[in-house]
Scaffold this motif. Sequence first.
Motif: not given
Length: 248
Positions: A147, A185, A23, A227, A178-179
């Motif tokens: 991402g 997330t 992330r 993402y 997942d963002n």
Amino acid sequence: MKKTISALLIIIMSFSLMSLIVRHDVPDERFITLGKKYPQICHLSDGESTLIKENWVVTAAHAAILLNEELKKGETPQVTIDHKQYDVEKIILHPNFHISETFIENDIALIRIKGNITNIPFAKLYDKQNGKGKEITIVGSGDFGTGLTGPQNWDKITRAATNRIDEIDGQWIIFNFDNPESENTTELEGVSGPGDSGGPAFIDVDNVRYIVGVSSNQQDNGKEGVYGVTEYYARINFYKKWIEKNIE
């Protein structure tokens, strides 16, 4: 034979030897720090593996194919563990391993090294049937990115990230990237990217480290490591009996 191996190499590369993409809103130092807590990670020339016994590591079959060809030709491939190199003695690809340009199955292999590793606690094989919803830690070194960018550069630094198993499907554990805005997330969310197929997914239970899966492939809709991509790891529990039979 040379033509066959060249064609095989192209197919293998199409499945993106995996490393870590994380992330974008978390400092890189946190992923590097987490990576230092996983000495069970072992480095191959074209991927990663995990110490599961004093002289055995587990990896993805497609990351071990070319090493196996080297071994057959009388060459001596090596595995790097804790900054030391160990000669490969034997490679066992799963007997039902299959790879094509669009399909891969039973993507798991075992590598026996010469010598015993006694200074690193090996990872135990995860033996639970249902891991859906559990948080895992994935580890790798190689191409790094976020991402937002996808893979950017290969700095050979070992990093670790977390994710959560979204689905169990036979031989696979499956999870999404997942963002940060997603309710699913994790704090150190990440997935694999180009560089380190065969890398592990770990779960620690009561201070015991288990390997849950082995990095195999990614569904990325044409843009890897961003993402929304979906990861597929070969599920250790599905192959547990085969592994135990071959390393006993």
